[in-house]
Design an enzyme around this catalytic site. Structure first.
Site: not given
Ligand code: ADP
Length: 499
Positions: A252-253, A272, A306, A403, A197, A250
């Protein structure tokens, strides 16, 4: 299709952008089950660049089914050498399409075309070629046994390294093609099948890669690509009961959400995540190299790395000189649209990121930090932010602790090298660090003491398919690249035969 001028881009890219892009499931390009699409934007103008099929739970289900069938069928039966050849071919096909990928990356993410062409695309091709070689080298061990309760028995025992199975891979928007390569390469080399994805901000290069995956001749269902939003498609993939492992890059949250989602079937997880990496310049460094090095450590990819060197610690006697040098560098960076050949820094990827970075700039100013360069967004169209150097910071400020993921560095002096290590390690993250000095003993002593997955000495942002990358502390679990990444995608079977 939005209103960007297609005359500016390679004609193959223009025709790719004109049609709504579908998702790749079981070797076929298909619409979303719901029929929905979503827009992806050109961050240099804020205008719609293309529309893309919007995957959700139903599409993820179909993709996982296809990946399971491929895992248990054709892919499993293929010899490691045949698998390796396909992966190598994919690397070569990427090289044959450098221009198209570079344009897509630049338009969708905002990065300069020149950078995408020189770094993102060739690194992705190299990653596949490096991983192709591993397909034939996944060996186990033979293990001599000394079982105390069967003293006279003889055994032949050995281990097999087997693929973990169906893998869900969720990737970010900062290096869209390269992150797809980092994830797909080892999964394919080890014999796993994949549902990928891409990030909703930057789905295009992964979909272009899907075309080359078909052209290379991978069996149907080995790689499925489902674009869509994180909270829907991403969450469905992370929670899916028939996915054996999830690999995520992506924030950490969201990494925490992934870990929670994985508990249903206790799927394996590799992560990561974020960083707030210390970059340390000692007074005995070659400042002609350290100053541009420290600047590019933070400003490369607009700070959307990152591992960006976002906390700059400089030994007091050279602090003013280094800060002035980095600030001068920042002021001279040519900020503009990625397709402009003069551009050195493009826009941030989205309005959300521009707002996020600007809220950190405001917070820094409110807490008393001063900008030696930049400090604001660039007004007008597009999501541009000035390259920024902040001074007069304190360790407890948000801009020092959190960050920012944008072109913002905090510069801080130190006088006693002994107090430096605890300051450098005073962060929840541990992804990377930089050290600039001519004293090799000091450099390696510090490398030993810094809690980070990568330490660069007299260089920064050096990546290679053979060099493992990943985080200590809250920067993640597991390593990408190198042979270490193969551990993420294999499981060990012990076979014990009485002979
Ligand atoms: P940013 O905040 O920099 O956009 P994210 O961590 O939100 O980074 O996004 C990284 C990836 O994680 C993207 O492909 C995003 O669609 C996906 N993503 C965001 N929220 C969720 C979630 N709740 N479950 C699974 N994947 C997610």
């Amino acid at each position: 299709m939005g209103t960007i001028s297609l005359a500016q881009v390679d004609p193959r890219v223009a025709s790719f952008l004109e049609k709504p892009r579908q998702m790749l499931i079981n070797g076929k390009w298909v619409d979303a089950v719901s029929g929905k699409t979503f827009p992806t934007y050109d961050p240099s103008t804020g205008e719609v660049l293309a529309t893309v099929a919007e995957g959700d739970r139903a599409d993820i289900d179909l993709a996982v089914k296809a990946a399971r069938k491929a895992f248990e069928g054709k892919w499993r039966k293929m010899s490691p050498s045949e698998r390796g050849k396909l992966i190598w071919k994919l690397g070569d096909l990427i090289d044959a399409h450098v221009e198209e990928f570079a344009y897509l990356e630049s338009l969708d993410n905002g990065k300069p075309l020149t950078i995408a062409r020189a770094a993102d695309v060739p690194l992705a091709a190299e990653l596949f070629r490096y991983m192709a070689g591993w397909a034939t080298k996944l060996e186990g061990n033979t293990i001599p046994l000394s079982v105390p309760y069967t003293p006279s028995a003889k055994y032949l025992s050995y281990t097999l390294r087997e693929p973990v199975g169906v893998v869900g891979q969720i990737i970010p928007w900062n290096f869209p093609l390269l992150m797809a390569a980092w994830k797909l390469g080892p999964a394919l080399a080890t014999g796993c099948t994949v549902v990928l994805k891409p990030a909703e901000q930057t789905p295009l290069s992964a979909l272009k890669l899907g075309e080359l995956i078909l052209e290379a001749g991978f069996p149907e269902g080995v790689v499925n690509i489902v674009p869509g939003y994180g909270e829907t498609a991403g969450a469905a993939l992370a929670a899916h009961m028939d996915v054996d492992k999830i690999a995520f890059t992506g924030s950490t949250e969201v990494g925490r959400l992934i870990v929670n989602a994985a508990t249903g079937n206790l799927k394996r997880v590799s992560l990561e995540l974020g960083g707030k990496s210390p970059n340390v310049v000692f007074k005995d460094a070659d400042l002609d190299k350290a100053i541009p090095g420290a600047a590019s450590a933070i400003f490369f990819n607009h700070g959307q790395c990152c591992c960006a060197g976002s906390r700059l610690y400089v030994e007091k006697s050279v602090f003013d000189q280094v800060v002035e040098g980095v600030a001068d560098y920042a002021k001279k960076i040519k900020v503009g649209p990625g397709l402009d050949s003069a551009t050195e820094m493009g826009p941030l990827v989205s309005l959300e990121q521009q707002n996020r970075v600007c809220s950190y700039l405001e917070s820094g100013a409110a807490q008393g930090a001063k900008a030696a360069a930049g400090g604001h967004k660039v007004s007008g169209k597009g999501y541009f932010v000035e390259p920024t150097v902040l001074v007069d910071t304190r360790a407890d400020m948000k801009v020092v602790q959190e960050e920012i993921f944008g072109p913002v560095v905090v510069a801080m002096p130190f006088s006693d090298p002994a107090e430096l290590v605890p300051r450098a390690n005073d962060n929840v993250y541990g992804l990377a660090a930089g050290i600039w000095t001519r004293d090799i003993s000091k450099a390696h002593r510090m490398a030993d003491q810094i809690a980070a997955g990568t330490v660069w000495i007299n260089c920064y942002n050096i990546f290679d398919a053979a060099l493992p990358f990943g985080g200590y502390k809250q920067s993640g679990w597991g390593r990408e690249m190198g042979h270490e990444v193969l551990n993420n995608y294999t499981q060990t079977k012990a076979v014990c035969a009485r002979i």
